[in-house]
Scaffold this active site. Sequence first.
Site, PDB file in Angstrom:
ATOM      1  N   LYS A 185      -7.532  -8.482  12.920  1.00 11.22           N
ATOM      2  CA  LYS A 185      -5.994  -9.080  11.548  1.00 11.22           C
ATOM      3  C   LYS A 185      -4.838  -9.009  13.157  1.00 11.22           C
ATOM      4  O   LYS A 185      -4.406  -8.122  14.121  1.00 11.22           O
ATOM      5  CB  LYS A 185      -5.423  -8.415  11.249  1.00 11.22           C
ATOM      6  CG  LYS A 185      -6.561  -7.642   9.890  1.00 11.22           C
ATOM      7  CD  LYS A 185      -6.175  -7.242   8.017  1.00 11.22           C
ATOM      8  CE  LYS A 185      -7.320  -6.683   7.818  1.00 11.22           C
ATOM      9  NZ  LYS A 185      -7.957  -5.424   8.042  1.00 11.22           N
ATOM     10  N   HIS A 192      -2.743 -10.499   8.526  1.00 14.54           N
ATOM     11  CA  HIS A 192      -2.674  -9.591   8.444  1.00 14.54           C
ATOM     12  C   HIS A 192      -1.486  -9.835   7.227  1.00 14.54           C
ATOM     13  O   HIS A 192      -1.541  -9.130   5.747  1.00 14.54           O
ATOM     14  CB  HIS A 192      -1.884  -8.529   9.177  1.00 14.54           C
ATOM     15  CG  HIS A 192      -2.782  -6.785   8.895  1.00 14.54           C
ATOM     16  ND1 HIS A 192      -3.054  -5.869   9.656  1.00 14.54           N
ATOM     17  CD2 HIS A 192      -2.691  -6.261   7.636  1.00 14.54           C
ATOM     18  CE1 HIS A 192      -3.011  -5.178   8.677  1.00 14.54           C
ATOM     19  NE2 HIS A 192      -3.042  -5.344   7.213  1.00 14.54           N
ATOM     20  N   ASP A 220     -13.950  -3.684   9.767  1.00 16.87           N
ATOM     21  CA  ASP A 220     -12.975  -4.458   9.662  1.00 16.87           C
ATOM     22  C   ASP A 220     -12.043  -3.423  10.036  1.00 16.87           C
ATOM     23  O   ASP A 220     -11.445  -2.003   9.726  1.00 16.87           O
ATOM     24  CB  ASP A 220     -12.188  -4.164   7.645  1.00 16.87           C
ATOM     25  CG  ASP A 220     -11.055  -4.831   7.658  1.00 16.87           C
ATOM     26  OD1 ASP A 220     -11.050  -5.978   7.889  1.00 16.87           O
ATOM     27  OD2 ASP A 220     -10.031  -4.601   7.077  1.00 16.87           O
ATOM     28  N   TYR A 278      -4.322  -1.058  13.570  1.00 15.18           N
ATOM     29  CA  TYR A 278      -4.556  -0.207  13.099  1.00 15.18           C
ATOM     30  C   TYR A 278      -4.581   1.356  14.303  1.00 15.18           C
ATOM     31  O   TYR A 278      -5.658   2.340  14.464  1.00 15.18           O
ATOM     32  CB  TYR A 278      -6.182  -0.165  12.326  1.00 15.18           C
ATOM     33  CG  TYR A 278      -6.917  -0.429  11.185  1.00 15.18           C
ATOM     34  CD1 TYR A 278      -4.948  -1.464  10.668  1.00 15.18           C
ATOM     35  CD2 TYR A 278      -7.542  -1.279  10.642  1.00 15.18           C
ATOM     36  CE1 TYR A 278      -5.193  -1.504   9.073  1.00 15.18           C
ATOM     37  CE2 TYR A 278      -7.375  -1.665   9.231  1.00 15.18           C
ATOM     38  CZ  TYR A 278      -6.328  -2.131   8.955  1.00 15.18           C
ATOM     39  OH  TYR A 278      -6.509  -2.568   7.304  1.00 15.18           O
TER      40      TYR A 278
HETATM   41  N1  LIG Z   1      -5.804  -6.690   4.615  1.00 13.87           N
HETATM   42  C1  LIG Z   1      -4.616  -4.887   4.482  1.00 13.87           C
HETATM   43  O1  LIG Z   1      -2.883  -5.286   4.051  1.00 13.87           O
HETATM   44  C2  LIG Z   1      -5.113  -3.908   3.911  1.00 13.87           C
HETATM   45  C3  LIG Z   1      -4.384  -2.928   3.667  1.00 13.87           C
HETATM   46  C4  LIG Z   1      -5.190  -1.669   3.594  1.00 13.87           C
HETATM   47  C5  LIG Z   1      -6.453  -1.352   3.594  1.00 13.87           C
HETATM   48  N2  LIG Z   1      -7.314  -2.470   4.328  1.00 13.87           N
HETATM   49  C6  LIG Z   1      -8.277  -2.316   4.955  1.00 13.87           C
HETATM   50  O2  LIG Z   1      -9.643  -2.040   3.245  1.00 13.87           O
HETATM   51  C7  LIG Z   1     -10.368  -0.209   3.676  1.00 13.87           C
HETATM   52  C8  LIG Z   1     -10.226   0.463   2.900  1.00 13.87           C
HETATM   53  O3  LIG Z   1      -8.818   0.269   2.532  1.00 13.87           O
HETATM   54  P1  LIG Z   1      -8.045   1.742   2.531  1.00 13.87           P
HETATM   55  O4  LIG Z   1      -8.917   2.733   3.358  1.00 13.87           O
HETATM   56  O5  LIG Z   1      -6.996   1.828   2.005  1.00 13.87           O
HETATM   57  O6  LIG Z   1      -8.506   2.492   1.047  1.00 13.87           O
HETATM   58  P2  LIG Z   1      -9.886   3.157  -0.640  1.00 13.87           P
HETATM   59  O7  LIG Z   1     -10.889   2.800   1.180  1.00 13.87           O
HETATM   60  O8  LIG Z   1      -9.719   2.663  -1.085  1.00 13.87           O
HETATM   61  O9  LIG Z   1     -10.286   5.050  -0.093  1.00 13.87           O
HETATM   62  C9  LIG Z   1      -9.750   5.068   1.285  1.00 13.87           C
HETATM   63  C10 LIG Z   1     -10.323   6.972   0.709  1.00 13.87           C
HETATM   64  O10 LIG Z   1     -10.665   7.440  -0.450  1.00 13.87           O
HETATM   65  C11 LIG Z   1     -11.471   8.761   0.215  1.00 13.87           C
HETATM   66  N3  LIG Z   1     -13.249   7.896  -0.004  1.00 13.87           N
HETATM   67  C12 LIG Z   1     -14.237   7.130   0.460  1.00 13.87           C
HETATM   68  N4  LIG Z   1     -14.977   7.287  -0.131  1.00 13.87           N
HETATM   69  C13 LIG Z   1     -15.223   8.297  -0.437  1.00 13.87           C
HETATM   70  C14 LIG Z   1     -16.033   8.571  -1.831  1.00 13.87           C
HETATM   71  N5  LIG Z   1     -17.155   8.163  -2.229  1.00 13.87           N
HETATM   72  N6  LIG Z   1     -15.551   9.673  -2.882  1.00 13.87           N
HETATM   73  C15 LIG Z   1     -14.169   9.535  -2.383  1.00 13.87           C
HETATM   74  N7  LIG Z   1     -13.286   9.690  -2.223  1.00 13.87           N
HETATM   75  C16 LIG Z   1     -13.570   8.894  -1.106  1.00 13.87           C
HETATM   76  C17 LIG Z   1     -11.747   8.303   2.365  1.00 13.87           C
HETATM   77  O11 LIG Z   1     -10.896   9.387   2.388  1.00 13.87           O
HETATM   78  P3  LIG Z   1     -12.108   9.782   3.578  1.00 13.87           P
HETATM   79  O12 LIG Z   1     -12.017   8.618   4.611  1.00 13.87           O
HETATM   80  O13 LIG Z   1     -12.307  11.857   3.969  1.00 13.87           O
HETATM   81  O14 LIG Z   1     -14.263  10.226   3.193  1.00 13.87           O
HETATM   82  C18 LIG Z   1     -10.470   7.631   1.777  1.00 13.87           C
HETATM   83  O15 LIG Z   1      -9.293   8.818   1.863  1.00 13.87           O
HETATM   84  C19 LIG Z   1      -8.711  -0.490   5.605  1.00 13.87           C
HETATM   85  O16 LIG Z   1      -9.438   0.867   5.836  1.00 13.87           O
HETATM   86  C20 LIG Z   1      -9.055  -1.300   5.716  1.00 13.87           C
HETATM   87  O17 LIG Z   1      -9.325  -1.444   6.356  1.00 13.87           O
HETATM   88  C21 LIG Z   1      -6.721  -3.608   4.566  1.00 13.87           C
END
Ligand SMILES: NC(=O)c1ccc[n+]([C@@H]2O[C@H](COP(=O)([O-])OP(=O)(O)OC[C@H]3O[C@@H](n4cnc5c(N)ncnc54)[C@H](OP(=O)(O)O)[C@@H]3O)[C@@H](O)[C@H]2O)c1
Length: 259
Positions: free
Chosen positions: A63, A96, A33, A38
């Site tokens: 997106k 998005h 994704d 990004y």
């Molecule tokens: N459509 C939208 O508006 C929108 C908005 C936000 C996000 N997204 C998408 O959703 C994806 C995921 O959301 P997100 O990146 O905001 O947050 P998330 O996946 O909930 O959390 C990512 C964070 O958690 C840490 N992490 C990952 N796995 C872990 C584990 N097993 N144990 C402890 N910590 C862990 C990562 O650190 P490290 O990288 O240091 O491991 C990173 O800081 C994004 O990357 C993006 O592709 C979409």
Amino acid sequence: MPRLGLGVWRAKDGEETENAVLAALEAGYRGIDTASLYDNERSVGRALKASGVARDSVFVTTKVWNNEQGYAETIAAFRRSLERLDMDYADLYLVHWPVVGKYKDTYRAIEDLYEQGLIRAIGVSNFNIHHLEDLMGSCRIKPMVNQVEMHPLHTQKKLFAFCRKEGIQLQSWRPLMQGRLELPLIGELAVKYGKTPAQIIIRWHLQIGAITIPKSSKGQRIRENADVFDFELAPEDVVAIDGLNENRRFGADPDHIDF
Ligand SMILES: NC(=O)c1ccc[n+]([C@@H]2O[C@H](COP(=O)([O-])OP(=O)(O)OC[C@H]3O[C@@H](n4cnc5c(N)ncnc54)[C@H](OP(=O)(O)O)[C@@H]3O)[C@@H](O)[C@H]2O)c1
């Protein structure tokens, strides 16, 4: 569409994103994704090529960003995304955020790109029920996916039920609350199942029928987050996690966006 994918928001373009995507593909992920915002689509494309995994066995989502919305702007934005990804098509292309006054024209462009065979599935992101109702009042092709903030502290029950009724697949972003995993119940369940807190939460997403895209740039966590297919949460534990809901967002509220 794979039920588990890798999110790459805030993974830096270049080595960080390339290594994360390579680690994910090696660990068996088949969904990535990304987004125009990004600024790492090039790295996603490069890593996929370097991995040797066939293009058609990987599901790539991107997106259209808010300042690229509008009919002609979206057509142009999509072409730029494809060029950066170095791909002939995208598997899923999303609006998005619901930019008021723009999202319908944006989506109409996405429908046309879909009909031209340049996108395999189309959808939206951060759409509340009223945005979906408004869009569905005039669109030709119902959105296939709605990607929204969803996690144990924001379970989105009403929106989820609405999407289910309409046949729109809900995809959860920020599934791990950006690493805020220290909830006592999750810790207890981790002990009970012999899994990590992240694995308990990802398993919950999958068992309630969401498609999820946890992000990590670390190979070990990327593998940990995918190691969730060898156990099952008991129904009462799924319900207990549902009960953590506080309608608490860590990201923006789609009804009040200023970006
Ligand atoms: N459509 C939208 O508006 C929108 C908005 C936000 C996000 N997204 C998408 O959703 C994806 C995921 O959301 P997100 O990146 O905001 O947050 P998330 O996946 O909930 O959390 C990512 C964070 O958690 C840490 N992490 C990952 N796995 C872990 C584990 N097993 N144990 C402890 N910590 C862990 C990562 O650190 P490290 O990288 O240091 O491991 C990173 O800081 C994004 O990357 C993006 O592709 C979409």
